[in-house]
Design an enzyme around this catalytic site. Structure first.
Site, mmCIF file in Angstrom:
data_model
loop_
_atom_site.group_PDB
_atom_site.id
_atom_site.type_symbol
_atom_site.label_atom_id
_atom_site.label_comp_id
_atom_site.label_asym_id
_atom_site.label_seq_id
_atom_site.Cartn_x
_atom_site.Cartn_y
_atom_site.Cartn_z
ATOM 1 N N ASP A 199 0.870 -1.176 0.000
ATOM 2 C CA ASP A 199 0.000 0.000 0.000
ATOM 3 C C ASP A 199 0.914 1.234 0.000
ATOM 4 O OD1 ASP A 199 -1.465 2.202 0.739
ATOM 5 O OD2 ASP A 199 -2.493 1.238 2.413
ATOM 6 N N CYS A 363 -8.400 6.071 10.610
ATOM 7 C CA CYS A 363 -8.719 4.820 9.899
ATOM 8 C C CYS A 363 -7.714 3.723 10.241
ATOM 9 C CB CYS A 363 -8.769 5.016 8.380
ATOM 10 S SG CYS A 363 -10.058 6.133 7.869
#
Ligand code: PLP
Length: 404
Positions: A199, A363
């Protein structure tokens, strides 16, 4: 040296005043501001080059198609990918990870097979795997971290089993700023013939990324975090893997032929791009990447590191300061709490001083749980930020601290 004053002129929003104070924008890990060049590219795209791509014989459609495919090549070169067939346009990092989670699980995993992620993942690299766990019965294993916010590499090696099918970890933590040793992570996985998804949402905007040098199998990033438009992102995948995986969505563009009995899928990269793509967004992303390249990603990394060092030193001078994330290798993100001041109160009061920071769990709730906290205040820097802005942050925090 970067000419920050000149650079800032490209970002009109940085002159904005909020509550009659000069805006200090330190929320770049959430999204970055856009230079004029990117906004003008979007405007020009809609005014002069707008036609649906890939399907038209007419001039405008061909021009739009060429611009879109040129944008793909710009992304390819920015990531140092071998072929533009390896660049899939998505809505962002989130969609790119969901694509891999869905297609990889469908194509390459059985119930009981395992994916390795880490404690510091964004929800977008946790929840897609949980959806697959529910759908197909795969298992998720998690690499622990130490108190500085670094991955425990010993524990990582111990997580592999004969059921491990994929490793999916972040390059840079959006909370801790930790730059993970992804080259080593990938080499470890490859020595066991396990592919790796990285990511890159927080790395691509800040440090040079060469997917071939890293030998990453999949790599993702979002345009809006690198001075580009919202709703646009990239999945890089090695051609051999992308060829092997089934499509993620069905529709136009991703097909070669369709009958009611059977569909033959299109070749790469279109197999993974169902429907009309954001062909204006792709050219705006390419413009943003050109903008970054013109400044130089290494210069950006060096300057942002200087900002990080300065900010760390200034913030550490404040009484009651607790920093989260003190990894040896760190990107320009600082998460903190001061005394027992709630992160939300700190964020709101800084906002009143014109200083935009992010508060909450970012998050990354499992990471918050690891540190036994609900959330932090996070300041994150871009190349248009200045030491004066960091001074304003430090003075602002000090003011809030005294109020409590
Ligand atoms: N991964 C990381 C590390 C992030 O920081 C973010 C966004 O904050 C994402 C993934 C999700 O990116 P997006 O919302 O652009 O899809």
């Amino acid at each position: 040296m970067l000419n920050i004053n000149e650079i800032r002129e490209d970002f009109p929003i940085l002159n904005k005043r909020v509550y009659d104070k000069q805006l200090v924008y330190l929320d770049n890990a959430a999204t970055t501001q856009k230079p004029r060049q990117v906004v003008e590219k979007i405007e020009n795209g809609y005014y002069n080059v707008n036609a649906n791509v890939h399907r038209g014989v007419h001039f405008l459609s061909q021009e739009a198609t060429e611009a879109h495919e040129e944008a793909r090549r710009t992304v390819q070169h920015f990531l140092h990918a071998r072929s533009s067939n390896e660049i899939i346009f998505t809505r962002g990092t989130t969609e790119a990870i969901n694509l891999v989670a869905s297609s990889f699980t469908e194509g390459c995993m059985q119930a009981g097979d395992e994916v390795i992620i880490s404690t510091m993942e964004h929800h977008s690299n946790i929840v897609p795997w949980q959806l697959e766990a529910a759908r197909k019965g795969i298992a998720i294993k998690v690499i622990p971290i130490n108190d500085r916010g670094e991955l425990d590499m010993e524990a990582y090696r111990a997580l592999f089993s004969e059921r491990t099918r994929l490793v999916s970890v972040t390059h840079v933590s959006n909370v801790l700023g930790t730059i993970n040793p992804v080259k080593e992570i990938i080499a470890e996985a490859h020595s066991r013939e396990v592919p790796v998804l990285i990511d890159g949402a927080q790395s691509v905007p800040h440090i040079a990324v060469d997917v071939q040098d890293l030998d990453a199998d999949f790599y993702t990033f979002s345009a809006h975090k690198i001075y580009g438009p919202t709703g646009m992102g990239v999945l890089y995948g090695k051609e051999a893997w992308l060829d092997r995986l089934p499509p993620y969505q069905g529709g136009g563009e991703m097909i070669a032929t369709v009958t009611f009995e059977k569909t033959v899928f299109n070749e790469l990269p279109y197999k993974f791009e169902a429907g009309t793509p954001d062909y204006i967004g792709s050219t705006a992303l390419a413009e943003a990447l050109d903008y970054v390249s013109a400044i130089g990603i290494d210069k950006i990394a060096a300057y942002e590191h200087e900002l990080l060092t300065y900010a760390t030193q200034r913030l550490k001078e404040i009484d009651g300061m607790r920093l989260f994330g003190e990894a040896e290798q760190k990107s320009s993100v600082i998460s903190f709490l001061v005394g027992d001041i709630h992160h939300y109160d700190m964020g709101m009061l800084l906002d009143r001083l014109g200083i935009a920071v992010r508060t909450g769990h970012h998050c990354a709730q499992p990471l918050m749980q690891r540190f036994g906290i609900e959330g932090t205040v996070r300041a994150s820097f871009a190349f248009y930020n200045t030491k004066e802005e960091i001074d304003a942050l430090a003075e602002g925090i000090e003011r809030v601290r005294k109020m409590f």
